[in-house]
Design an enzyme around this catalytic site. Structure first.
Site, mmCIF file in Angstrom:
data_model
loop_
_atom_site.group_PDB
_atom_site.id
_atom_site.type_symbol
_atom_site.label_atom_id
_atom_site.label_comp_id
_atom_site.label_asym_id
_atom_site.label_seq_id
_atom_site.Cartn_x
_atom_site.Cartn_y
_atom_site.Cartn_z
ATOM 1 N N ASP A 155 0.811 -1.185 -0.097
ATOM 2 C CA ASP A 155 0.210 0.043 -0.016
ATOM 3 C C ASP A 155 0.872 1.205 -0.092
ATOM 4 O O ASP A 155 0.534 2.341 0.318
ATOM 5 C CB ASP A 155 -0.802 0.135 1.390
ATOM 6 C CG ASP A 155 -2.223 -0.376 0.828
ATOM 7 O OD1 ASP A 155 -2.525 -0.726 -0.327
ATOM 8 O OD2 ASP A 155 -3.347 -0.203 1.785
ATOM 9 N N ASP A 203 -8.135 -6.543 13.491
ATOM 10 C CA ASP A 203 -7.919 -7.713 13.979
ATOM 11 C C ASP A 203 -8.684 -8.203 15.065
ATOM 12 O O ASP A 203 -9.236 -9.217 15.204
ATOM 13 C CB ASP A 203 -6.601 -7.525 14.252
ATOM 14 C CG ASP A 203 -5.890 -6.727 15.091
ATOM 15 O OD1 ASP A 203 -6.848 -5.759 15.654
ATOM 16 O OD2 ASP A 203 -4.673 -6.424 15.568
#
Length: 704
Positions: free
Chosen positions: A286, A439
């Site tokens: 990214d 997460d």
């Protein structure tokens, strides 16, 4: 009975030895005696008994005076040495402070804020701390004046306060002080005492939770409880035959501008001991820096030429940060051919046998959705900041994660060094970009669907800790604001879920409220607000066991998993209270959805790697006669010294909130001297100094 004459004369002649030890080991005096001893012995031997007695007593007095003089001189020398060392230390600290102040850079200069967040919202928390500081300075001046005038009264005497009446300025000051005392007794002390009692109750509840977790960890060690796979997978025979018993594993490495660590992470993953036909590595880049993109892409191409099944993916639109990156990768058409997915952040270097020690736990265990490995750190001894972080994270993994995994089959996914069953990810709804803790989000949603988790404490994956306070502060802000965002969003789903009552209670009260909300709330409120205010409002009391004994006991429990860090128990206790201002601010911003709750800053890495792993990788690849794009692997394998990587460091910054709280605590410590508070004074003094050191960025990576 008087002693014999000969004995008295012998002792008077011999004198009393004085042993003196000095700070400098090169200086020592074993015995100091008069230089005229031999002459006096001759005189005493030739004179009459009475003269001999008088001479002995006179010599003894002379020798004692000289001994005292020498001792005083030695003590003065030692004191001068201490003062010199303290003066040099003060000069060094003053010089460092001068450099920090002269730089003119504060934490607000480099902060990243949402456009929707107004400047008023950004400075509201800091304004409250400044208001407390200004009030404490005014009250300290008033209390000092009252103390000098003899008006300073104890808490038990304030209800019957009667100051002498006078005219003029003195009478005005007397009435002002009397009015302040009556006001604090009637209106400030009761709510402050209620807040203090509430914080103490929360403190005791959280301490009980911490103690229970430690007892659970002790029970696991005592009983030898350890997750064991139901069947072993991956023998050498299977590997040679093409690995028919090996499931298909997808490995993902999300990264963003990770110029320092991309080489070693890609190399470590490409050297995983797993059949090449049953593994695919996705490098999910990214990066918005074209140079970094080109370097990572070139590295991937080199490994492709060496036979590794690895692909490079780059998103043009970087929506959703890490969650968006993982979600985009899971939408690839070939993902349906894989059963498991393993995630490694860019600074994580798994050992070659990582998959062989984690994936077998899924076989014949269809309810298992996640296998999480623990982290180990290559730079845990780099500086004081990394040592203190190591204490916290060792407790998190060995106690919190291991106990929850063994007794509840649920814990928060750590975002990396874990293996997911792809079916569990899809059943939970996949990756969502709604919080900065994607997460934890996926772990909670998978748990609500009935999936179980396993934590492997003996499987480690190496990574590195933030070495600067700036990087650590931003990391902790994200880790503590995200859970509060998630709590607001997932609470209705938890209440509507079909899991049992105890699992719902564990999620709501223990996982979210107690460990994510109550802990930063009472830490900041109790030790940074309530305790200083009780110094100015003595009618509200805070027991000494709350200030010292219980925190010391909890710190001792926290440090047990990292027993080698025991000498740092006092800095750890002070630093944890210092970090409470960042955690409290993050918790508030996440709970009330302020703009800073959506701040995402990639934690800066230094590119440190384990030399032992590099040597093993080098020997393996040299044996296979392959070219690996790792820095100077041949030289490392041959034991040649390597030049240290030059690190690009940023300027240290001044943190305004920590500095304001430092002066608040130091002001309160000065006030505690007037009432002889004892242990409160020492705690406030050292806690104020720790805030001062952190506020001036004198902890962690330093800049000349």
């Amino acid at each position: 009975m008087a002693p014999p004459i000969g004995w008295w004369n012998e002792e008077a002649h011999r004198g009393t030895p004085v042993v003196v030890k000095m700070q400098n080991p090169n200086w020592s005096i074993a015995e100091i005696s008069s230089p005229d001893d031999d002459d006096e012995c001759a005189v005493v031997a030739g004179e009459e008994f009475a003269a001999a007695g008088r001479g002995a007593r006179k010599g003894a007095r002379e020798r004692n005076a000289k001994q005292i003089t020498w001792v005083l001189l030695l003590k003065a020398h030692r004191a001068a040495g201490c003062l010199t060392s303290l003066a040099s230390a003060a000069v060094r600290v003053t010089s460092a402070v001068r450099r920090r102040v002269a730089s003119g850079r504060t934490d607000s200069d480099a902060a990243v804020f949402s456009p929707e967040e107004s400047p008023l919202q950004r400075s509201r928390f800091y304004s409250c701390i400044k208001a407390f500081l200004c009030l404490s300075v005014v009250l300290l001046g008033l209390e000092v004046a009252a103390y000098l005038k003899g008006w300073h009264l104890g808490a038990a005497e304030t209800k019957h306060l009667l100051l002498p009446s006078s005219l003029g300025v003195r009478g005005l000051l007397e009435s002002l002080y009397g009015g302040w005392v009556r006001f604090r007794v009637e209106y400030i002390a009761p709510p402050l005492q209620f807040l203090a009692d509430a914080c103490v109750i929360l403190f005791l509840i959280q301490s009980a939770d911490r103690l229970i977790l430690c007892l659970g960890c002790f029970w696991i060690r005592f009983k030898g409880i350890k997750p064991i796979p139901k069947s072993a997978t991956g023998t050498s025979k299977d590997l040679e035959s093409g690995g028919e018993d090996y499931p298909m594993v997808l490995v993902q490495i999300p990264m963003c501008n990770e110029k320092e660590v991309y080489q070693q992470s890609i190399a470590a993953v490409c050297n995983l001991d797993w059949p090449k036909s049953n593994i695919l590595i996705q490098v999910l880049d990214d990066s918005d820096d074209p140079t970094t993109q080109a370097l990572i892409k070139e590295e991937v191409e080199k490994w492709q030429q060496n036979g590794a099944r690895i692909v490079y993916r780059h998103r043009v639109v970087r929506d959703g940060y890490k969650a968006g990156n993982l979600k985009s990768a899971m939408n690839c058409s070939y993902v349906k051919d894989y059963e498991f997915v393993t995630i490694f952040d860019a600074d994580f270097n798994p050992l070659p046998d990582f998959l062989k020690r984690t994936v077998p736990h899924f076989k014949d265990n269809e309810e298992l959705g996640l296998v999480q490995a623990r982290w180990s750190f290559v730079n845990k001894d780099e500086n004081l900041l990394t040592r203190l972080q190591n204490i916290n994270l060792c407790f998190h993994f060995e106690v919190e994660q291991q106990v929850n995994g063994a007794f509840i089959n649920f814990f928060g996914f750590n975002g990396t060094a874990g293996v997911w069953r792809i079916k569990a990810l899809e059943d939970a709804g996949g990756w969502l970009e709604r919080t900065t803790v994607e997460d934890m989000d996926i772990a909670v949603r998978a748990h609500l669907k009935g999936w179980k988790f396993i934590f492997l404490n003996d499987v480690e994956c190496q990574c590195e800790l933030p070495e600067s306070y700036e990087a650590y502060r931003k990391q902790q802000h994200r880790w503590h604001s995200g859970p509060m965002q998630l709590f607001r969003l997932s609470l209705p789903d938890i209440l509507r879920s079909k899991i049992g009552f105890w699992k719902k209670s564990n999620l709501i009260f223990l996982f979210f409220l107690l460990r994510k909300l109550i802990l930063p709330f009472y830490s900041f409120t109790l030790f940074c607000i309530v305790l200083p205010l009780t110094m100015f409002v003595p009618e509200a009391e805070l027991p000494a066991w709350v200030v010292c004994y219980i925190p010391a006991t909890m710190s001792l429990l926290n440090i047990l998993p990292a027993a080698r860090s025991f000498p740092f128990i006092v800095p750890y206790l002070l630093f944890e209270n210092t970090m409470s201002v960042t955690k409290f601010n993050a918790m508030i911003s996440g709970l009330f959805q302020l703009g800073s709750a959506y701040e995402w800053v990639v934690t800066k890495k230094s590119g440190r790697s384990s030399e032992g792993d590099l040597i093993s990788l080098a020997k393996k690849e040299l044996k296979q006669q392959r070219h690996v794009s790792l820095p100077n692997l041949e030289a490392i394998a041959n034991g040649k010294p390597q030049p240290e990587r030059e690190m690009k460091r940023k300027h240290n910054r001044i943190y305004r909130k920590e500095l304001a709280l430092a002066f608040l605590l130091l002001t309160a410590s000065a006030r505690s001297l007037l009432s002889a508070q004892g242990i409160h004074f020492y705690f406030l003094l050292f806690q104020g100094i720790s805030f001062l050191l952190v506020g001036l960025d004198l902890i962690g990576e330093q800049v000349d």
